[in-house]
Design a protein around this motif. Structure first.
Motif, mmCIF file in Angstrom:
data_model
loop_
_atom_site.group_PDB
_atom_site.id
_atom_site.type_symbol
_atom_site.label_atom_id
_atom_site.label_comp_id
_atom_site.label_asym_id
_atom_site.label_seq_id
_atom_site.Cartn_x
_atom_site.Cartn_y
_atom_site.Cartn_z
ATOM 1 N N ALA A 79 20.575 15.693 65.621
ATOM 2 C CA ALA A 79 21.131 15.746 64.265
ATOM 3 C C ALA A 79 20.821 14.475 63.499
ATOM 4 O O ALA A 79 20.514 14.500 62.296
ATOM 5 C CB ALA A 79 22.640 15.974 64.337
ATOM 6 N N SER A 80 20.880 13.363 64.183
ATOM 7 C CA SER A 80 20.567 12.088 63.533
ATOM 8 C C SER A 80 19.107 12.041 63.106
ATOM 9 O O SER A 80 18.773 11.562 62.006
ATOM 10 C CB SER A 80 20.891 10.935 64.482
ATOM 11 N N ASP A 81 18.194 12.550 63.967
ATOM 12 C CA ASP A 81 16.772 12.574 63.620
ATOM 13 C C ASP A 81 16.500 13.466 62.408
ATOM 14 O O ASP A 81 15.575 13.196 61.630
ATOM 15 C CB ASP A 81 15.947 13.067 64.816
ATOM 16 N N ARG A 82 17.320 14.529 62.263
ATOM 17 C CA ARG A 82 17.157 15.435 61.113
ATOM 18 C C ARG A 82 17.893 14.923 59.882
ATOM 19 O O ARG A 82 17.981 15.629 58.875
ATOM 20 C CB ARG A 82 17.656 16.840 61.473
ATOM 21 N N LEU A 83 18.485 13.730 60.004
ATOM 22 C CA LEU A 83 19.266 13.112 58.924
ATOM 23 C C LEU A 83 20.526 13.912 58.574
ATOM 24 O O LEU A 83 21.047 13.813 57.463
ATOM 25 C CB LEU A 83 18.400 12.928 57.660
ATOM 26 N N GLU A 84 21.021 14.687 59.537
ATOM 27 C CA GLU A 84 22.270 15.428 59.335
ATOM 28 C C GLU A 84 23.403 14.548 59.855
ATOM 29 O O GLU A 84 23.945 14.753 60.940
ATOM 30 C CB GLU A 84 22.217 16.766 60.064
ATOM 31 N N ALA A 97 26.134 14.693 63.047
ATOM 32 C CA ALA A 97 26.018 13.666 64.086
ATOM 33 C C ALA A 97 27.331 12.914 64.250
ATOM 34 O O ALA A 97 27.755 12.606 65.378
ATOM 35 C CB ALA A 97 24.893 12.701 63.739
ATOM 36 N N ALA A 98 28.007 12.637 63.141
ATOM 37 C CA ALA A 98 29.294 11.931 63.220
ATOM 38 C C ALA A 98 30.345 12.781 63.917
ATOM 39 O O ALA A 98 31.161 12.279 64.706
ATOM 40 C CB ALA A 98 29.761 11.560 61.818
ATOM 41 N N LEU A 99 30.349 14.091 63.613
ATOM 42 C CA LEU A 99 31.309 14.991 64.259
ATOM 43 C C LEU A 99 31.067 15.030 65.769
ATOM 44 O O LEU A 99 32.014 14.971 66.572
ATOM 45 C CB LEU A 99 31.196 16.391 63.661
ATOM 46 N N LEU A 100 29.787 15.112 66.176
ATOM 47 C CA LEU A 100 29.461 15.126 67.601
ATOM 48 C C LEU A 100 29.841 13.802 68.262
ATOM 49 O O LEU A 100 30.332 13.773 69.393
ATOM 50 C CB LEU A 100 27.965 15.392 67.788
ATOM 51 N N ARG A 101 29.620 12.690 67.544
ATOM 52 C CA ARG A 101 30.013 11.383 68.066
ATOM 53 C C ARG A 101 31.521 11.317 68.307
ATOM 54 O O ARG A 101 31.987 10.830 69.340
ATOM 55 C CB ARG A 101 29.602 10.300 67.073
ATOM 56 N N ASP A 102 32.291 11.842 67.334
ATOM 57 C CA ASP A 102 33.745 11.850 67.491
ATOM 58 C C ASP A 102 34.172 12.686 68.690
ATOM 59 O O ASP A 102 35.132 12.344 69.392
ATOM 60 C CB ASP A 102 34.406 12.381 66.209
ATOM 61 N N GLN A 103 33.474 13.804 68.924
ATOM 62 C CA GLN A 103 33.816 14.660 70.060
ATOM 63 C C GLN A 103 33.506 13.949 71.379
ATOM 64 O O GLN A 103 34.283 14.026 72.341
ATOM 65 C CB GLN A 103 33.051 15.983 69.972
ATOM 66 N N ILE A 104 32.370 13.236 71.425
ATOM 67 C CA ILE A 104 32.020 12.477 72.634
ATOM 68 C C ILE A 104 33.069 11.408 72.907
ATOM 69 O O ILE A 104 33.545 11.240 74.038
ATOM 70 C CB ILE A 104 30.624 11.846 72.473
ATOM 71 N N ASN A 105 33.456 10.695 71.861
ATOM 72 C CA ASN A 105 34.477 9.654 72.021
ATOM 73 C C ASN A 105 35.806 10.242 72.462
ATOM 74 O O ASN A 105 36.524 9.661 73.280
ATOM 75 C CB ASN A 105 34.657 8.881 70.704
ATOM 76 N N ALA A 106 36.155 11.421 71.891
ATOM 77 C CA ALA A 106 37.431 12.061 72.234
ATOM 78 C C ALA A 106 37.453 12.490 73.693
ATOM 79 O O ALA A 106 38.450 12.310 74.396
ATOM 80 C CB ALA A 106 37.685 13.256 71.320
#
Length: 615
Positions: free
Chosen positions: A218-223, A227-236
């Motif tokens: 997602a980050s590579d696609r500039l989405e 990417a932030a939502l997925l990051r939050d899920q990983i952290n959670a």
């Protein structure tokens, strides 16, 4: 054989290890055990003057014959005993079934699906993950998945409630993604639910790898929002799983087992530790016994040599007498060495104490519950004017559908709680059309006839295990004066005519209002909260059971109607096909040779059925 004859036979057994099989008069196996010395163990059952607890005394009273299988070693006897118990499930061997029942994790099938922990399946279109034998583990997994992926727990409906009102407290403290704010797309929400299901099914390591890959993509696609939502899920996920207390080495997989007892019951508590965390707790209650050592000796091999996963370490409060044989059996089943021991000090000893505390607490709760149920049944007897508390209560409800067909559901409550072994279903045989009174009369007449039949068999020493051979203390009909009068007339002259009979009356809102006695007089019960709540629970359970049976019959009838569309298949053949294959889909997938095995289906008709579904 008499008890004296059995004792004489036991005294002739060898002093060798082996398995003994005890049978009743009908040649049914009622108990299977192992012994280091067959003569000593078996003769103890039949020797005069040897004290036994309630369960063993009942087994001895029903014993009529026994066989033995001599083995080369205690290990061989232990393995043989486990396999024989699994094959025959004798009545007086302990049943490894905790009283929680099965639990599930439910995922609804809708545009914005919801995930939750439930105690039983419902007849809906939802996906159910499970069943889990432990509600503790299922509830913990559901909570972890909800926290990790910030899924909503509220009662709001989506998309109807999106944008209405402010997000709740869970959103403000970071426990919910705030779908109601309108900032989360349906696609991202559904992906979060799929990830939660993946976490439940496959664990943390796999989902973290997948989420990291998706975040980078997602980050590579500039989405960046995705990417932030997925990051939050990983952290959670990391935060939630790290927050679970580590009590042993993370690399260790270990079970901790301890037993406790009262003068009438024994409880075995099992704590399961995986990846250093407590992942499951199970408690097994064994009534009518106070012999903790005997339960431990039978429980451990039954629990682990059946289908249970064997961990590397099993810490117990006390080793059973056959611990060396059990150790060898555990090693062989696992395929590597298992450490079975009693910890003397340190963290593992404290965990054994923790398991023992759980067993003691479970017994205390059970004693308290029995005391509450005793009080409730006493109150009910006073309200209804009964001479004694009703230990066994049967309740009946008629359920109809549009074509005039009726069924009846019978539920049983024993000692204040549902007794599933006493549930029965009745299809009307003599009543045509919708007639609740006649249907109820037919049902209770058949119940009385079954009681007389099995009571006669029991008097001859046969059929004593069938529930219909037991006499209830109270009969409840779903309905008022009409239903009670019909049941009373049907039972007149039968062996159940002297059983107290009442009707459960509902108000205009279909809620329990009062009780009607056999003389047609109403008894108000709303002033006695315990009795009112209990009778309402009985009425609701009876209504649920009867309706579930009606729906089941409707589905079968619908399926049979589908089969009768096949040329040459009538109602009788359709019923035979459904009995053989259980579903229309299975009939559709069957080969002509398989179809031909159905009674009434020859080679030509089998080919016709196959061609119909595969044309």
């Amino acid at each position: 054989m008499t008890k004296a004859e059995l004792y004489q036979k036991a005294c002739m057994l060898p002093l060798l290890p082996g398995v003994y099989i005890i049978r009743d008069k009908s040649d049914t196996i009622i108990y299977i055990g192992k012994a280091k010395r067959l003569r000593i163990r078996v003769s103890q059952y039949f020797r005069e003057g040897v004290p036994h607890d309630n369960k063993v005394s009942q087994m001895i009273a029903h014993a009529y014959a026994f066989d033995v299988i001599v083995c080369q070693s205690e290990f061989e006897a232990l393995v043989l005993e486990a396999s024989q118990i699994k094959a025959h499930t004798p009545k007086y061997n302990i049943l490894l079934k905790d009283d929680k029942g099965y639990s599930y994790i439910k995922v609804t099938r809708e545009a914005w699906p919801r995930l939750s922990f439930v105690l039983q399946k419902e007849e809906d279109d939802a996906e159910y993950i499970g069943p889990y034998t432990s509600s503790f583990a299922a509830r913990q997994m559901a909570e972890t998945a909800l926290d990790a992926f910030l899924l909503p727990r509220c009662s709001k409906r989506f998309p109807q409630d999106i944008g209405k009102g402010r997000p709740c407290l869970n959103a403000h403290i970071g426990k919910c993604m705030a779908v109601c704010s309108g900032k989360i797309s349906c696609e991202n929400y559904n992906q979060a639910v799929k990830n939660a299901v993946h976490l439940i099914r496959y664990g943390k390591k796999d989902i973290l790898k997948i989420l990291n890959e998706r975040m980078l993509e997602a980050s590579d696609r500039l989405e960046f929002e995705t990417a932030a939502l997925l990051r939050d899920q990983i952290n959670a996920i990391t935060k939630v799983t790290a927050g679970q207390k580590v009590v042993v080495d993370p690399e260790v997989e270990m079970d901790v087992v301890a037993l406790a007892g009262t003068p009438s019951s024994v409880c075995a508590a099992v704590l399961r530790f995986r990846e250093g965390r407590l992942t499951d707790k199970r408690e097994f209650l064994f009534h009518d016994t106070a012999d903790i050592a005997a339960v431990r000796e039978e429980f451990l091999p039954r629990y682990y040599l059946d289908d249970e996963q064997i961990p590397k370490i099993i810490a117990v409060d006390e080793l059973p007498p056959d611990s060396e044989a059990l150790q060898q059996a555990l090693n062989e089943k696992r395929g590597s060495e298992v450490q079975l021991y009693v910890p003397q000090r340190g963290d593992k000893a404290h965990l054994v104490e923790m398991a023992h505390t759980n067993a003691v607490e479970r017994l205390a709760r059970e004693s308290g519950r029995y005391a509450r149920e005793e009080k409730l049944l006493d109150e009910m007897a006073q309200v209804l004017g009964l001479s004694k508390p009703p230990r066994t209560i049967e309740s009946y409800d008629i359920s109809n559908w549009g074509d005039g067909t009726s069924v009846c559901g019978m539920v049983t409550f024993r000692d204040g709680k549902p007794y599933k072994a006493g549930y029965r279903k009745f299809r009307m045989k003599t009543v045509l059309g919708t007639d609740d009174y006649a249907s109820l009369a037919e049902t209770v007449s058949r119940r009385a006839a079954e009681y007389e039949k099995y009571a006669a068999l029991a008097a001859q020493g046969q059929g004593s295990d069938n529930y219909f051979g037991q006499k209830p203390d109270l009969l409840l009909m779903d309905g008022g004066r009409g239903q009670v009068s019909a049941a009373k007339a049907a039972l007149a002259g039968t062996s159940l005519a002297d059983v107290p009979l009442y009707g459960m009356v509902k108000d205009d809102h279909h809620r329990t209002r009062a009780i009607v006695d056999s003389e047609g007089r109403e008894i108000a019960i709303n002033m006695n909260r315990g009795t009112f709540t209990f009778i309402t629970a009985i009425q609701d359970e009876t209504h649920r059971f009867a309706n579930a049976y009606r729906k089941q019959q409707m589905r079968k009838k619908s399926y049979s109607s589908t089969l009768t569309e096949v040329p040459g298949v009538g109602p009788k053949t359709a019923k035979a096909l459904m009995t053989q294959f259980k579903s229309v889909g299975a009939v559709r997938e069957a080969t002509p040779d398989q179809l031909e095995n159905t009674p009434g289906v020859g080679p030509q008709l089998a080919q016709t059925i196959y061609d119909y579904f595969h044309a």
